[in-house]
Design an enzyme around this catalytic site. Structure first.
Site, PDB file in Angstrom:
ATOM      1  CG  HIS A 116     -15.914  46.978 -63.989  1.00 46.23           C
ATOM      2  ND1 HIS A 116     -15.104  47.577 -62.883  1.00 46.23           N
ATOM      3  CD2 HIS A 116     -15.919  45.953 -63.624  1.00 46.23           C
ATOM      4  CE1 HIS A 116     -14.412  46.608 -62.298  1.00 46.23           C
ATOM      5  NE2 HIS A 116     -14.822  45.666 -62.580  1.00 46.23           N
ATOM      6  NE  ARG A 169     -26.916  33.501 -53.417  1.00 49.78           N
ATOM      7  CZ  ARG A 169     -26.266  34.318 -54.185  1.00 49.78           C
ATOM      8  NH1 ARG A 169     -25.154  33.910 -55.278  1.00 49.78           N
ATOM      9  NH2 ARG A 169     -26.379  35.488 -54.143  1.00 49.78           N
ATOM     10  CD  GLU A 195     -21.141  30.021 -54.725  1.00 51.56           C
ATOM     11  OE1 GLU A 195     -21.148  31.096 -55.487  1.00 51.56           O
ATOM     12  OE2 GLU A 195     -21.859  29.746 -53.987  1.00 51.56           O
ATOM     13  CG  ASN A 234     -19.607  35.886 -61.690  1.00 51.01           C
ATOM     14  OD1 ASN A 234     -19.321  35.497 -63.040  1.00 51.01           O
ATOM     15  ND2 ASN A 234     -20.463  36.890 -61.489  1.00 51.01           N
ATOM     16  CG  ASP A 235     -18.050  33.781 -55.672  1.00 47.38           C
ATOM     17  OD1 ASP A 235     -17.235  34.751 -55.924  1.00 47.38           O
ATOM     18  OD2 ASP A 235     -19.165  34.030 -55.332  1.00 47.38           O
ATOM     19  NE  ARG A 285     -16.820  39.359 -54.709  1.00 46.11           N
ATOM     20  CZ  ARG A 285     -17.692  38.655 -55.067  1.00 46.11           C
ATOM     21  NH1 ARG A 285     -18.357  38.996 -56.144  1.00 46.11           N
ATOM     22  NH2 ARG A 285     -18.242  37.379 -54.566  1.00 46.11           N
ATOM     23  CB  CYS A 312     -26.415  31.160 -61.472  1.00 46.52           C
ATOM     24  SG  CYS A 312     -27.592  29.732 -61.186  1.00 46.52           S
TER      25      CYS A 312
END
Length: 543
Positions: free
Chosen positions: A188, A317, A410, A433-434, A444, A476
């Site tokens: 992280h 968004r 996504e 990411n998703d 997640r 994105c």
């Protein structure tokens, strides 16, 4: 001049005076206690409450100054503090007569060791627990909270290892670069540094410990190299200026835009050289004010972002509440993304009216992007709401303009429906990411693993569908900030990559002059790969 090899994080390079950070709190530093278990339990609860307060305040600051990557990490920290397994371990230690400091250390020690033995992304989570342990121990000792590091200008920070909390503070302080003895590019802390465009080299090894404070050090993230006492003419240790406009070697223009959550962040993106806003997370307006702003306030925020890019595009968004971003005051049962907006039609219509008003007021071009699309009917329903919103504004005599409509890809459903979606919208946006999480069935906080063949193929299918429909595709997700994967995305046909504002210059340097035929060959081979290791090898070769 001596070179030390490590693992590069992000792109770019920096040179500056070395500053060593003190190590993390590794021991409880508490002897036997004559206090009762109940008294120690009260001390723990007080320390946990103080730590939660600290995390929330730091998360709010991080959202504004550092970005979503840091905010997500700190939110995960808070969740872990109330994990039943953690609470049970602390309770067992307190019942054995341990002081609260030792109870905290015992509760986390086995997990830290187990994570490190597992390796990979799991090993990187050990640093998250070290961060939490340090926060709790400081609270138990009554020590002041850690504030921003007192660093000289252009400092290159050296550390044994870096926990996420420290990475947040370093990124906010604007350090020139970072190098660590231990660490991984999937941790992280590394993700936070990369998202902010801070060049870093991790896992250098014990040889880094020989560097003295104040010595001049160069960090080259792209090469994964730390240079001791670099020559003044060593170009590899200095970050080159980012080009104003990015073009492939063939002359094809490529856009590098920014992910933001406010007009203020949009201004920062403009300063960093972004070509526009690829993702304005409108739900951040609500998360930072404990409620959804009214129509006028939303209009002001959206128009202000558009004014930052009078010659560019701003993709906003619609609200994406749910999951790790619950709407303040809501019960958490509403569906995620556009489905959640359609389930609250009054709030949705209000946002669409604000967006239409902003499109007429703001200087830039506005695209409204729908999050977490899973059905074609959702796009159709939003179009109906948009028709109603413009009719209401027209009847009221309010200046407005109908913005372009885009959709996020996504979910696996959106990939399957990409041809139908692309025929109904002006652009597609990849939320890697998703997308990687849903395709791979991971949580997640797991490794996003965009280099997995299944994810690469999903991206390829979506981009191909968009190309067939003649609509552009932007990326994105965090994958866009990875220099190796960015080239792969361009090879697949992505023409816009949106990253954190501070990562814009490095990405512009990486993509300027990229060989598109070579990138297309890389993409073709990666799409045909069968294992992650094959994709990783291709990425290391580069186009």
């Amino acid at each position: 001049m001596t070179d030390l090899d490590g693992v590069g994080v992000g792109t770019g390079a920096a040179t500056g005076p070395a500053v060593w950070l003190a190590g993390p709190d590794e021991t409880p530093d508490a002897g036997p206690t004559d206090r009762s278990p109940d008294a120690e339990r009260d001390r723990f609860e007080s320390a946990r409450a103080r730590t939660v307060e600290e995390l929330r305040e730091e998360r709010d600051r991080a959202a504004e100054a550092v970005g979503k990557a840091a905010e997500d990490v700190l939110a995960t920290h808070e969740t872990f503090l109330f994990d039943p397994a953690f609470e049970e371990r602390v309770e067992d230690a307190l019942a054995d007569g341990d002081p609260a400091e030792r109870a905290v250390a015992r509760a986390l020690e086995d997990w830290i060791e187990a994570f490190e033995e597992t390796g990979g992304k799991t090993a990187a989570r050990a640093d998250d627990l070290r961060d939490l342990r340090g926060r709790l121990l400081r609270a138990l000792r009554g020590e002041p909270r850690r504030s921003g590091e007192d660093l000289p200008a252009d400092a290159v920070v050296l550390a044994e290892r870096l926990d996420p909390g420290r990475a947040v503070r370093l990124a906010a302080a604007g350090v020139a670069g970072v190098a660590t003895v231990a660490g991984s590019r999937t941790g992280h802390a590394a993700i936070i540094l990369r998202s902010r465009g801070v060049p870093a080299v991790v896992g250098v090894g014990d040889a880094l410990k020989a560097v003295e404070r104040g010595a001049r050090v160069g960090v080259n993230a792209a090469a994964g190299r730390v240079t001791l006492d670099p020559r003044p003419d060593d170009a590899s240790a200095t970050e080159a200026a980012a080009p104003d406009a990015v073009r492939a070697a063939s002359g094809t223009p490529l856009a590098v835009t920014a992910n933001v959550g406010s007009a203020r962040e949009a201004a920062t993106a403009r300063e960093r050289g972004a070509d526009g806003v690829g993702l304005f997370r409108s739900e951040f307006l609500a998360l930072r004010s404990d409620g959804v702003p009214d129509e006028d306030a939303q209009t002001e925020a959206y128009a202000a972002a558009l004014d930052r890019f009078p010659d560019g595009e701003v993709a906003i968004r619609t609200f994406d509440f749910g999951g790790d971003k619950p709407l303040p005051g809501a019960d958490g049962t509403a569906p995620r993304g556009v489905a959640g907006s359609l389930a609250a039609p009054d709030r949705h219509r209000e946002q669409l009216r604000a967006l239409c008003r902003a499109a007429a007021r703001g200087a830039g071009d506005l695209t409204v992007v729908l999050p977490h699309v899973t059905r074609v009917e959702e796009v159709t329903a939003v179009r109906d709401h948009l028709d109603a919103a413009t009719d209401e504004l027209k009847a009221a005599g309010v200046p407005h303009e109908r913005p372009a409509l885009g959709a996020m890809v996504e979910t696996p459903a959106a990939v399957e429906l990409a041809p139908e979606l692309a025929s109904r919208v002006a652009s597609l946006s990849l939320g890697t990411n998703d997308l990687s999480r849903h395709v791979l069935g991971t949580t997640r906080d797991a490794d996003p693993s965009v280099a997995q063949p299944a994810v690469v193929r999903a991206i390829d299918r979506a981009v191909t569908a968009a190309a067939d429909a003649g609509v552009p595709v932007r990326c994105c997700g965090e994958a866009a900030a990875d220099p190796e994967f960015a080239a792969l995305l361009v090879g697949l046909g992505v023409t816009e990559l949106s990253v954190a504002p501070d990562a814009v210059p490095a990405l512009k340097r990486r993509l300027d002059g990229v060989d598109l035929p070579a990138a297309a060959t890389l993409a073709e081979r990666a799409t045909a790969a069968s294992t992650k290791s094959e994709v990783d090898s291709l990425l290391n070769e580069g186009p």
